[in-house]
Design a protein around this motif. Structure first.
Motif, PDB file in Angstrom:
ATOM      1  N   PRO A  19     -14.930  48.702  28.664  1.00 54.77           N
ATOM      2  CA  PRO A  19     -14.463  49.450  27.492  1.00 54.77           C
ATOM      3  C   PRO A  19     -13.154  50.204  27.727  1.00 54.77           C
ATOM      4  N   LYS A  20     -12.981  50.748  28.909  1.00 57.15           N
ATOM      5  CA  LYS A  20     -11.737  51.465  29.212  1.00 57.15           C
ATOM      6  C   LYS A  20     -10.542  50.522  29.199  1.00 57.15           C
ATOM      7  N   LEU A  21     -10.719  49.338  29.757  1.00 58.85           N
ATOM      8  CA  LEU A  21      -9.636  48.355  29.760  1.00 58.85           C
ATOM      9  C   LEU A  21      -9.357  47.830  28.354  1.00 58.85           C
ATOM     10  N   LEU A  22     -10.392  47.703  27.553  1.00 58.22           N
ATOM     11  CA  LEU A  22     -10.195  47.289  26.163  1.00 58.22           C
ATOM     12  C   LEU A  22      -9.442  48.359  25.383  1.00 58.22           C
ATOM     13  N   SER A  51     -21.395  51.330  20.903  1.00 60.00           N
ATOM     14  CA  SER A  51     -22.079  52.561  21.317  1.00 60.00           C
ATOM     15  C   SER A  51     -21.687  53.110  22.675  1.00 60.00           C
ATOM     16  N   TYR A  52     -20.627  52.579  23.301  1.00 61.14           N
ATOM     17  CA  TYR A  52     -20.332  52.983  24.681  1.00 61.14           C
ATOM     18  C   TYR A  52     -19.953  54.452  24.807  1.00 61.14           C
ATOM     19  N   ALA A  53     -19.427  55.056  23.735  1.00 62.37           N
ATOM     20  CA  ALA A  53     -19.072  56.474  23.745  1.00 62.37           C
ATOM     21  C   ALA A  53     -19.726  57.117  22.523  1.00 62.37           C
ATOM     22  N   GLY A  54     -20.166  58.334  22.690  1.00 63.27           N
ATOM     23  CA  GLY A  54     -20.857  59.015  21.609  1.00 63.27           C
ATOM     24  C   GLY A  54     -20.021  59.249  20.371  1.00 63.27           C
ATOM     25  N   ASP A  55     -18.706  59.391  20.558  1.00 57.97           N
ATOM     26  CA  ASP A  55     -17.851  59.748  19.425  1.00 57.97           C
ATOM     27  C   ASP A  55     -16.882  58.653  19.008  1.00 57.97           C
ATOM     28  N   SER A  56     -17.015  57.454  19.542  1.00 62.10           N
ATOM     29  CA  SER A  56     -16.098  56.385  19.161  1.00 62.10           C
ATOM     30  C   SER A  56     -16.733  55.023  19.412  1.00 62.10           C
ATOM     31  N   PHE A  57     -16.034  53.985  18.947  1.00 57.74           N
ATOM     32  CA  PHE A  57     -16.457  52.610  19.159  1.00 57.74           C
ATOM     33  C   PHE A  57     -15.194  51.770  19.279  1.00 57.74           C
ATOM     34  N   LEU A  58     -15.346  50.553  19.726  1.00 58.08           N
ATOM     35  CA  LEU A  58     -14.223  49.626  19.798  1.00 58.08           C
ATOM     36  C   LEU A  58     -14.410  48.572  18.716  1.00 58.08           C
ATOM     37  N   PRO A  59     -13.446  48.458  17.803  1.00 57.41           N
ATOM     38  CA  PRO A  59     -13.575  47.484  16.713  1.00 57.41           C
ATOM     39  C   PRO A  59     -13.550  46.064  17.253  1.00 57.41           C
ATOM     40  N   HIS A  60     -14.535  45.274  16.820  1.00 57.39           N
ATOM     41  CA  HIS A  60     -14.665  43.932  17.371  1.00 57.39           C
ATOM     42  C   HIS A  60     -15.507  43.068  16.439  1.00 57.39           C
ATOM     43  N   GLY A  61     -15.513  41.799  16.730  1.00 53.84           N
ATOM     44  CA  GLY A  61     -16.336  40.861  15.986  1.00 53.84           C
ATOM     45  C   GLY A  61     -16.510  39.591  16.786  1.00 53.84           C
ATOM     46  N   SER A  62     -17.233  38.657  16.198  1.00 52.25           N
ATOM     47  CA  SER A  62     -17.480  37.362  16.835  1.00 52.25           C
ATOM     48  C   SER A  62     -17.512  36.296  15.755  1.00 52.25           C
ATOM     49  N   ALA A  63     -17.865  35.092  16.129  1.00 50.45           N
ATOM     50  CA  ALA A  63     -17.892  33.981  15.183  1.00 50.45           C
ATOM     51  C   ALA A  63     -18.876  34.227  14.041  1.00 50.45           C
ATOM     52  N   LYS A  64     -19.858  35.068  14.251  1.00 48.74           N
ATOM     53  CA  LYS A  64     -20.838  35.340  13.199  1.00 48.74           C
ATOM     54  C   LYS A  64     -20.292  36.278  12.119  1.00 48.74           C
ATOM     55  N   ASP A  65     -19.132  36.891  12.369  1.00 47.62           N
ATOM     56  CA  ASP A  65     -18.526  37.818  11.416  1.00 47.62           C
ATOM     57  C   ASP A  65     -17.465  37.123  10.567  1.00 47.62           C
ATOM     58  N   ASP A  66     -17.172  37.719   9.437  1.00 47.60           N
ATOM     59  CA  ASP A  66     -16.107  37.198   8.584  1.00 47.60           C
ATOM     60  C   ASP A  66     -14.741  37.485   9.191  1.00 47.60           C
ATOM     61  N   ASP A  67     -13.792  36.653   8.864  1.00 50.20           N
ATOM     62  CA  ASP A  67     -12.388  36.835   9.241  1.00 50.20           C
ATOM     63  C   ASP A  67     -12.168  37.094  10.730  1.00 50.20           C
ATOM     64  N   PRO A  68     -12.604  36.186  11.595  1.00 49.22           N
ATOM     65  CA  PRO A  68     -12.438  36.417  13.037  1.00 49.22           C
ATOM     66  C   PRO A  68     -10.967  36.576  13.447  1.00 49.22           C
ATOM     67  N   GLU A  69     -10.055  36.012  12.668  1.00 48.12           N
ATOM     68  CA  GLU A  69      -8.631  36.119  13.014  1.00 48.12           C
ATOM     69  C   GLU A  69      -8.101  37.552  12.874  1.00 48.12           C
ATOM     70  N   THR A  70      -8.833  38.415  12.159  1.00 46.17           N
ATOM     71  CA  THR A  70      -8.382  39.797  11.981  1.00 46.17           C
ATOM     72  C   THR A  70      -9.020  40.759  12.979  1.00 46.17           C
ATOM     73  N   GLN A  71      -9.916  40.275  13.806  1.00 46.09           N
ATOM     74  CA  GLN A  71     -10.623  41.150  14.744  1.00 46.09           C
ATOM     75  C   GLN A  71      -9.696  41.566  15.889  1.00 46.09           C
ATOM     76  N   PRO A  72      -9.576  42.866  16.171  1.00 48.68           N
ATOM     77  CA  PRO A  72      -8.763  43.311  17.308  1.00 48.68           C
ATOM     78  C   PRO A  72      -9.339  42.833  18.639  1.00 48.68           C
ATOM     79  N   ILE A  73     -10.686  42.779  18.714  1.00 51.07           N
ATOM     80  CA  ILE A  73     -11.389  42.274  19.883  1.00 51.07           C
ATOM     81  C   ILE A  73     -12.355  41.206  19.383  1.00 51.07           C
ATOM     82  N   PHE A  74     -12.249  40.021  19.941  1.00 52.38           N
ATOM     83  CA  PHE A  74     -13.114  38.914  19.539  1.00 52.38           C
ATOM     84  C   PHE A  74     -13.993  38.540  20.715  1.00 52.38           C
ATOM     85  N   LEU A  75     -15.310  38.507  20.501  1.00 54.89           N
ATOM     86  CA  LEU A  75     -16.273  38.161  21.537  1.00 54.89           C
ATOM     87  C   LEU A  75     -16.696  36.707  21.372  1.00 54.89           C
ATOM     88  N   THR A  76     -16.724  35.963  22.487  1.00 58.99           N
ATOM     89  CA  THR A  76     -17.044  34.539  22.400  1.00 58.99           C
ATOM     90  C   THR A  76     -17.684  34.033  23.686  1.00 58.99           C
TER      91      THR A  76
END
Length: 155
Positions: A19-22, A51-76
């Motif tokens: 998460p820190k590197l992301l 949920s890695y930090a109590g006060d923040s999250f990292l915006p992300h998605g995967s193939a199961k989400d809409d508009d994968p091309e707009t995801q800042p972080i894509f999981l695959t």
């Protein structure tokens, strides 16, 4: 050709280091792909990034989400790169060579293999990938964690 960095996890587990590197990648306005080898690991990463930090999250998605091309972080677990990532993180012994050989899959700037230094099989797999990528002519760097958990370039 994409620079390849090997991150040898020795002090912090992947769940703390990634998460820190992301965050740093997003601060550079880089789009990111994180590639694992199993759906189970992908689901765990999805949960972690929410949920890695109590006060923040990292915006992300995967193939199961809409508009994968707009995801800042894509999981695959595949070679897909719908967000045209600047950096691609490989975890769980994911293979770099096939991705880097495909211009549509390769990241624009950097590929990072993160491996657990406490897992002998992961260390051996990373060494095998290092040898293969070196033979293929990639520029490689090796980083490990200091006592304080900071990344130090070793080679």
């Amino acid at each position: 050709m994409t620079d390849v960095w090997f991150y040898h996890l020795q002090r912090l587990p992947l769940e703390s280091a990634l998460p820190k590197l992301l965050e740093l990648s997003l601060a550079r306005d880089w789009r990111v792909v994180v590639q694992a080898t199993s759906a189970r690991r992908l689901e765990a990463l999805d949960d972690l990034l929410w949920s890695y930090a109590g006060d923040s999250f990292l915006p992300h998605g995967s193939a199961k989400d809409d508009d994968p091309e707009t995801q800042p972080i894509f999981l695959t677990i595949g070679r897909d790169n719908p967000n045209h990532a600047h950096v691609r993180f490989f975890v769980e012994n994911a293979e770099l060579s096939p991705v880097l050989a495909d211009p549509a899959s390769a990241p624009e700037e950097r590929a990072i293999l993160m491996f657990d230094g406490n897992d002998e099989a992961a260390v051996q797999a990373a060494r095998a990938q290092w040898r293969q990528l070196k033979t293929e002519g990639h520029t490689l760097s090796y980083w490990r964690q200091s006592e304080e958990g900071k990344w130090e370039k070793q080679a």
